[in-house]
Scaffold this motif. Sequence first.
Motif, PDB file in Angstrom:
ATOM      1  N   ASP A 166       0.840  -1.201   0.000  1.00 53.85           N
ATOM      2  CA  ASP A 166       0.000   0.000   0.000  1.00 53.85           C
ATOM      3  C   ASP A 166       0.875   1.251   0.000  1.00 53.85           C
ATOM      4  O   ASP A 166       2.000   1.241   0.503  1.00 53.85           O
ATOM      5  CB  ASP A 166      -0.906   0.004   1.233  1.00 53.85           C
ATOM      6  CG  ASP A 166      -1.984  -1.077   1.140  1.00 53.85           C
ATOM      7  OD1 ASP A 166      -2.271  -1.522   0.008  1.00 53.85           O
ATOM      8  OD2 ASP A 166      -2.489  -1.468   2.208  1.00 53.85           O
ATOM      9  N   GLN A 167       0.288   2.310  -0.539  1.00 53.18           N
ATOM     10  CA  GLN A 167       1.070   3.542  -0.734  1.00 53.18           C
ATOM     11  C   GLN A 167       1.582   4.117   0.580  1.00 53.18           C
ATOM     12  O   GLN A 167       2.646   4.730   0.641  1.00 53.18           O
ATOM     13  CB  GLN A 167       0.214   4.585  -1.467  1.00 53.18           C
ATOM     14  CG  GLN A 167       1.000   5.751  -2.006  1.00 53.18           C
ATOM     15  CD  GLN A 167       0.167   6.591  -2.933  1.00 53.18           C
ATOM     16  OE1 GLN A 167      -1.025   6.365  -3.100  1.00 53.18           O
ATOM     17  NE2 GLN A 167       0.777   7.578  -3.566  1.00 53.18           N
ATOM     18  N   GLN A 168       0.855   3.930   1.678  1.00 45.46           N
ATOM     19  CA  GLN A 168       1.242   4.519   2.949  1.00 45.46           C
ATOM     20  C   GLN A 168       2.282   3.702   3.711  1.00 45.46           C
ATOM     21  O   GLN A 168       2.767   4.121   4.767  1.00 45.46           O
ATOM     22  CB  GLN A 168       0.013   4.755   3.848  1.00 45.46           C
ATOM     23  CG  GLN A 168      -0.656   3.493   4.367  1.00 45.46           C
ATOM     24  CD  GLN A 168      -1.737   2.989   3.408  1.00 45.46           C
ATOM     25  OE1 GLN A 168      -1.738   3.371   2.232  1.00 45.46           O
ATOM     26  NE2 GLN A 168      -2.660   2.160   3.898  1.00 45.46           N
ATOM     27  N   ASN A 221      -3.169   3.281  -5.772  1.00 39.89           N
ATOM     28  CA  ASN A 221      -2.940   3.301  -4.324  1.00 39.89           C
ATOM     29  C   ASN A 221      -1.926   2.246  -3.877  1.00 39.89           C
ATOM     30  O   ASN A 221      -1.866   1.869  -2.705  1.00 39.89           O
ATOM     31  CB  ASN A 221      -4.238   3.101  -3.532  1.00 39.89           C
ATOM     32  CG  ASN A 221      -5.207   4.249  -3.747  1.00 39.89           C
ATOM     33  OD1 ASN A 221      -4.795   5.406  -3.905  1.00 39.89           O
ATOM     34  ND2 ASN A 221      -6.495   3.934  -3.800  1.00 39.89           N
ATOM     35  N   LYS A 222      -1.133   1.737  -4.830  1.00 39.55           N
ATOM     36  CA  LYS A 222      -0.054   0.807  -4.525  1.00 39.55           C
ATOM     37  C   LYS A 222       1.262   1.406  -5.010  1.00 39.55           C
ATOM     38  O   LYS A 222       1.293   2.340  -5.816  1.00 39.55           O
ATOM     39  CB  LYS A 222      -0.280  -0.545  -5.213  1.00 39.55           C
ATOM     40  CG  LYS A 222      -1.502  -1.300  -4.739  1.00 39.55           C
ATOM     41  CD  LYS A 222      -1.266  -1.978  -3.392  1.00 39.55           C
ATOM     42  CE  LYS A 222      -2.447  -2.877  -2.997  1.00 39.55           C
ATOM     43  NZ  LYS A 222      -2.183  -3.592  -1.729  1.00 39.55           N
ATOM     44  N   GLN A 230       5.850   3.897  -9.114  1.00 41.14           N
ATOM     45  CA  GLN A 230       4.395   4.000  -9.187  1.00 41.14           C
ATOM     46  C   GLN A 230       4.053   4.403 -10.614  1.00 41.14           C
ATOM     47  O   GLN A 230       4.640   5.355 -11.148  1.00 41.14           O
ATOM     48  CB  GLN A 230       3.861   5.050  -8.210  1.00 41.14           C
ATOM     49  CG  GLN A 230       3.942   4.640  -6.747  1.00 41.14           C
ATOM     50  CD  GLN A 230       3.468   5.757  -5.826  1.00 41.14           C
ATOM     51  OE1 GLN A 230       4.167   6.736  -5.647  1.00 41.14           O
ATOM     52  NE2 GLN A 230       2.301   5.578  -5.251  1.00 41.14           N
TER      53      GLN A 230
END
Length: 782
Positions: A703-705, A740-741, A733
């Motif tokens: 996940d992006q976060q 969102n990955k 990305q």
Amino acid sequence: MQFSEQWLRSMVNPSLDSEQLGHALTMAGLEVEEMTAVAPAFSGVVVAEILSAEKHPDADRLQVCAVKVGAEVLQIVCGAPNARAGLKAPCALVGASLPGIAIKQAKVRGVESFGMMCSAKELGIATEASGLLELPADAPVGQDIRTYLALDDHTYTLKLTPNRADCLSIVGVARDVVAMTGAPMTAPAIQPAAVTSGLSRTVQVDASSACPAYYGRVIEGVNAQVVTPDWMQQRLARSGLRSISALVDITNYVLLEQGQPLHAFDHALIHGEIQVRFAQAGESLTLLNDSTVTLKADDLVIADAQGPLALAGIMGGSPSAVSDTTATIFLESAFFTPDVMAGKARRLGLSTDSSYRFERGVDFGNTLHALERATALVLEICGGQAGPVTQVLATLPVRQQVRLRHAYLCSVLGIDIALAQVGRLLTQLGFAYTEQQGVFQVSAPSFRFDIAREEDLIEEIARLHGYDHLPALTPVAMQGMLPAPEARVSKHALRDALVHQGYQEVVTYSFVDAEWERTLYGNSQPIALKNPIASNLSVMRSGLWGGLLDALDYNLKRQQSRALLFELGARFGRSADGFVETLTLAGLAYGSAQPEQWGAPARAVDFYDVKAHVEALFTQPLRFVAAQHPALHPGQSARIYQQEQAIGWLGKLHPQWQQHYGLTEACFLFELDAEAALSTHVPAYAEVSKFLPVRRDLAVLVDQQVSAQAMMDEVLAANIGQLQSVKLFDVYQGKGVPENKKSLAFLVLMQDTCKTMVDEEVDAIVARILQLWAEKFAATLR
């Protein structure tokens, strides 16, 4: 303090020339800041009298004068407008040498001239002159003008330290010259004036703690229009004071001679009794300089029944000032305490000779003598009849005895000085003492209020003995190497590490603006100073970035487009026990990443440049965790951790502050606890493996976060055997990666120190890493 050398030598005349006397004063602690000749070198000029002045036959503006220069009468052509028969003026004889002029016999428009009549400008004693220098009618014709005008003189300007107010007078300087040289002193004889008038005035001292000694007397029948004698005008002028009137000049003269400020009131303009009191809030007074001041309750004034007459110890007032019509004066001499006088003149924007002395301390034992000296001069110059002295005394300061141990004196000075010599030097200073078993009990005179402790007496002995007579002894001490633990880096090494990366050190104020603290650091309760030197330097800094930003702004305004700055200094904060001071290292980077060059394309410095600079200061790995700071950009700021301890900040300057300073490019800042940077890891020996390492590159989707640092920390915390390191080398990305990955690519390095690793071992370690990431971060292998 400026004064004439001849005036000083009239009281004490040591066998020293002008240069030697100036050096002796300086070496005794009375620094001669400047010594200036009263007149330049010239010769062959005498006092002359013009017997007649006839118009030149061929020139309208010239006169042919018959000039008496002694036994001889000379013909001199003169063009001065004030040349006239009966005038006495300086005359340069043939062969005389003036500044820039050699006098020769000459013809002026066909008429022989055997000399030159002189102005003050031609003698070099004035910058401008409109005619001949007119001399008094009793000037002796033929006398050398240098002798008559006392031009073989110098003015000394002393740069006194605040504790030596006793030398703010000719008598005070003379006392020190006597102490230095042993030459005899001839001070003016002061005798009480004969009382020939019964006129007096009542004095009421309400502020006795501020004015413990007040003396005054009425002198009636004075001639205020009399001209001040030439000798007094000359001494005043060479002390930097202009002549005003005979009465005012006398008070100024006594101030310079005795160090005691005085003031003369017009007796007829005083209503009722004299009052020495503190001002009432809102009272005003027009001073002698025609300015009107509004007084405060702590201003000490001399007043009468109608209000203030003078600012005590600072300046007199216009309502009671003496003038040409004054016939009776009230002469005042008082002692005002320094603690009451301190700062009052400065608060009102004034600076006077009187306030300068009273703020530093005036000899209370000389107050009456100065009044008698001024009275004698008034009676001699202006005439009149002196009334009785009115005096009001309270508790005067007491000079306490000070102990001086001979052994301690020798220890401090590093010399062996005999007991008898110490006693002789104390006597030369005018100090009374008793001595028993090498211990002196010393009583300083009233004018030496700076003698309060043993060290003061040691200083007096040292300066009279002569600083140049103290031997230069090489200190003898045991020397040993100080501990230098390997686990600690010196501050110099820390500075050098940043300098080697292109940074320059700055030093900025620890005092900063309170508003700056609130907005830049979010510090709503900064440590305030009780007595700030300026309104924008009113609190202690809780960080160093403000000073660095000011230094950047200063450089940018001077066309410096690139700046890498750092400071190693203290920041201040509050603690449960009061306040805490923390040594801090802060830096700033702005402009291009490298100096202008041909070997690499130009690019602006970025977050990762500064991050690398910070990491280079540590031997152990650091962690950078996203966090917010009021001074940093919300999306480009990080908290710096060493193991689990937060040690600083790193980030890009907040856009608000970038706009405030008018910065056209990004500015990056870091701040570290210097103690963390000074503590280093001691390296330990490890055998270098003879077997090749194995590298695997792993690209995973998360996940992006998710933080890459957290993923690496998770692997390292698992303590997987044979795993050497895990490092991030790519973030992607875009096309092929779900929304969102993000794709993170890691370099995994494995090595066994005892054997070559086989594929099964490598695959097991890789599988273990992927399992940890999948369980903790839901990571999938690409």
